[in-house]
Design an enzyme around this catalytic site. Structure first.
Site, short mmCIF file in Angstrom:
data_model
loop_
_atom_site.label_atom_id
_atom_site.label_comp_id
_atom_site.label_asym_id
_atom_site.label_seq_id
_atom_site.Cartn_x
_atom_site.Cartn_y
_atom_site.Cartn_z
N ASP A 83 18.76 -45.01 56.69
CA ASP A 83 19.83 -43.81 56.47
C ASP A 83 17.83 -42.69 57.76
OD1 ASP A 83 20.18 -40.84 56.33
OD2 ASP A 83 21.60 -42.59 54.62
N HIS A 121 18.50 -36.19 54.07
CA HIS A 121 19.88 -37.49 53.86
C HIS A 121 19.46 -38.63 52.81
CE1 HIS A 121 23.80 -39.48 54.92
NE2 HIS A 121 24.14 -38.28 54.97
N ASN A 125 34.10 -38.79 58.59
CA ASN A 125 34.86 -37.60 58.40
C ASN A 125 35.67 -37.43 59.82
OD1 ASN A 125 33.61 -38.19 55.84
ND2 ASN A 125 31.74 -36.96 57.17
N SER A 150 29.61 -39.84 53.03
CA SER A 150 27.71 -40.47 53.30
C SER A 150 27.75 -40.66 51.67
CB SER A 150 27.66 -39.94 53.77
OG SER A 150 27.30 -39.94 54.51
#
Length: 368
Positions: free
Chosen positions: A59, A92, A183, A246
């Site tokens: 990530d 994130h 998404n 996520s």
């Protein structure tokens, strides 16, 4: 690469909707971890808390945070080739790590699904820049070479040849790979690597337990988990709220860590089978394209008498990379960022997913 002007405009609009929570609301934020009660996390943690399991998080890196103290191993920065993966600039990756293994207590802390698991942070998607798609492949290769038991991928990607090989390497190494479905409206099909056969593809539900409107649907969906207004850790010791597949993916990765801790000799494919076989059925009876096999049930996954799966594929047949349009083999879009906004409590960050690169642009990228 500098974000294009149109995306800068979108980011500015997104920022106008961010909610800043003053310090006095920290207790409310922590109490707002609705997924903890919904999934009976505390009951599951009476059985196991993820001891002995390493979860790799490719990530934006994982920033040091009080709620993750002692839980984050030295990782890697596969972009620069130097560093330990701790240099998270946007929060994130730290948020995903917190959903998996945070052990915060008291009014202000965030609690992860498997607080005694270890996080292996791998920086493959730096803030404010495009990263090569193959950086995700390099991150997965690093995870395989550093004894990860679970890989949690909150990124939606094009299926480059190297990335496909890396996923196959992880599966062959008996690592459970969990990935975000993606998404809408940015995606309209289950993204890669979630659609790769053998990868656990994760969709999202809202507070009511219903399919989250933004969660991509498809025959590859295996399970769903909470994905709306999810409270977790962020950079600078602060906290964030996120919405997207996520978050659901990190939650499922935490569930996998619990199973791997309780059943250390169970093959990865059987761990995935426990997740699907014990899921709470939603929608039409049996597996469907919105919920997959259903909402994960942590306690049942740890305690139920589940017959062996054998050696069948975890997921429904997936679309092959060769069948995808040429431009889809390019950039990757962080699953949570595809919704448009991350609401960061006390931080105020927002991110807008970049569009895939086309035509004569540079080689495949990780897009953010």
């Amino acid at each position: 690469m500098i974000i294009k002007s149109t995306l800068q405009l979108l980011a500015a609009v997104a920022l106008s909707g961010i909610i800043q929570a003053p310090p006095g609301q920290a207790r409310k934020n922590h109490d707002g971890q609705w997924h903890i009660s919904s999934l009976r996390v505390e009951a599951a943690q009476q059985i196991t808390q993820g001891d002995g399991v390493i979860v790799a998080v490719p990530d934006s890196g994982v920033s040091p945070h009080p709620d993750l103290q002692g839980s984050v191993l030295p990782g890697a920065d596969v972009i620069t080739g130097a560093g330990n993966g701790y240099a998270d600039k946007d929060g994130h990756g730290t948020g995903m790590a917190g959903l998996i293994a945070a052990h915060g207590s008291g009014a202000e802390g965030a609690l992860g699904i498997a607080p005694k698991a270890k996080i292996l942070p791998i920086l493959c998607s730096p803030a404010g820049q495009d990263g090569e798609t193959d950086a995700l492949a390099a991150a997965i290769e690093f995870a395989v070479n550093n004894r990860a038991n679970v890989i949690s991928i909150s990124i939606v990607s094009g299926a480059s040849a190297r990335l496909q090989r890396a996923i196959e390497m992880a599966l062959a190494a008996d690592i459970l790979v969990v990935a975000a479905a993606g998404n809408a409206p940015r995606s309209d099909i289950v993204g890669y690597p979630a659609r790769h056969p053998g990868v656990v593809a994760v969709g999202g539900i809202d507070r009511d337990g219903s399919h989250a409107a933004f969660s991509v649907t498809g025959s590859e969906i295996d399970v769903v988990a909470p994905a709306v207004d999810i409270y977790s850790t962020s950079i600078d010791g602060k906290y964030r709220r996120g919405t997207g597949t996520s978050d659901a993916t990190a939650i499922v990765a935490g569930a996998a860590a619990l199973i791997r801790s309780k059943y250390p000799y169970l093959p990865a494919q059987e761990v995935a089978h426990r997740l699907t076989a014990t899921a709470v059925d939603k929608g039409p009876p049996g597996r469907d394209d919105e919920y997959g096999y259903g909402v994960i049930d942590l306690v049942a996954a740890l305690t139920a008498d589940v017959p062996p799966l054998g050696f069948e594929s975890v997921s429904a047949p997936a679309t092959t990379a060769d069948a995808r349009p040429d431009d889809d083999a390019g950039s990757t879009v962080r699953g949570l960022a595809t919704l448009g906004v991350i609401v960061a409590v006390g931080v105020g960050w927002a991110f807008v997913a970049r569009r895939r690169r086309r035509g004569d642009d540079p080689p495949p990228r990780i897009s953010r």
